[in-house]
Design an enzyme around this catalytic site. Structure first.
Site, mmCIF file in Angstrom:
data_model
loop_
_atom_site.group_PDB
_atom_site.id
_atom_site.type_symbol
_atom_site.label_atom_id
_atom_site.label_comp_id
_atom_site.label_asym_id
_atom_site.label_seq_id
_atom_site.Cartn_x
_atom_site.Cartn_y
_atom_site.Cartn_z
ATOM 1 N NE ARG A 136 -3.709 0.137 2.211
ATOM 2 C CZ ARG A 136 -4.193 0.768 3.275
ATOM 3 N NH1 ARG A 136 -3.995 0.282 4.476
ATOM 4 N NH2 ARG A 136 -4.876 1.882 3.143
ATOM 5 C CB CYS A 137 4.145 1.940 1.297
ATOM 6 S SG CYS A 137 5.497 3.120 1.353
ATOM 7 N N GLY A 138 3.592 3.713 -1.644
ATOM 8 C CA GLY A 138 4.179 4.052 -2.942
ATOM 9 C C GLY A 138 5.690 3.939 -2.948
ATOM 10 N NE ARG A 180 2.106 1.242 -5.227
ATOM 11 C CZ ARG A 180 1.453 2.001 -4.355
ATOM 12 N NH1 ARG A 180 1.031 1.475 -3.208
ATOM 13 N NH2 ARG A 180 1.209 3.269 -4.631
#
Length: 143
Positions: A11-13, A16
């Site tokens: 969920r963390c950019g 990712r």
């Protein structure tokens, strides 16, 4: 699979982007979704030691639990911090990356480049459109 491990939150950019940068280098890391499979207290302690930073540097201060548990108190020792992370794995900042060149909290995401045992890489575009250029600088092999 390579000898690279990423402690990842999908969920963390930033997390990712780090994972995508590693794959952009042609490497496939072991991905640990630490919210589903939290590291043990000993693993967290070892990760902090491997980064060369105090355990407190691995805390995610933006999380509500950080404030609710009073973790900003500098008098709290590592055991209290480890207890908090064990109860609330979301407090562990991410992404943590372990490679043969070292261990680091990779914020910003391009910090992972110094840990990749390949390179330099062609330009990479992050999710937000920012272009990352690899200067080819790498850490020395950690022994």
């Amino acid at each position: 699979m390579s000898d690279i491990t990423v402690f990842h939150n999908p969920r963390c950019g930033t997390s990712r982007n780090v994972l995508a940068l590693i794959r952009h280098a042609g490497l496939e890391p072991r991905v640990v979704e630490y919210l589903k499979t939290p590291p043990t207290r000993d693993e967290i302690r070892a990760l902090a030691a491997a980064t060369g930073q105090p355990l407190r540097a691995l805390l995610r201060e933006k999380e509500a639990a950080f404030t609710e548990l009073g973790l900003a108190d500098p008098a709290l020792g590592d055991d209290a911090l480890l207890d908090a992370i064990a109860q609330h794995p979301v407090l562990l900042n991410r992404p943590l990356v372990v490679t043969p060149l070292g261990t680091a909290l990779c914020r910003p995401s391009e910090a992972v480049l110094a840990l990749l045992p390949v390179g330099p890489l062609p330009p990479f575009t992050k999710e937000d459109g920012e272009l990352i250029h690899d200067n080819g600088h790498r850490r020395s092999l950690v022994r």
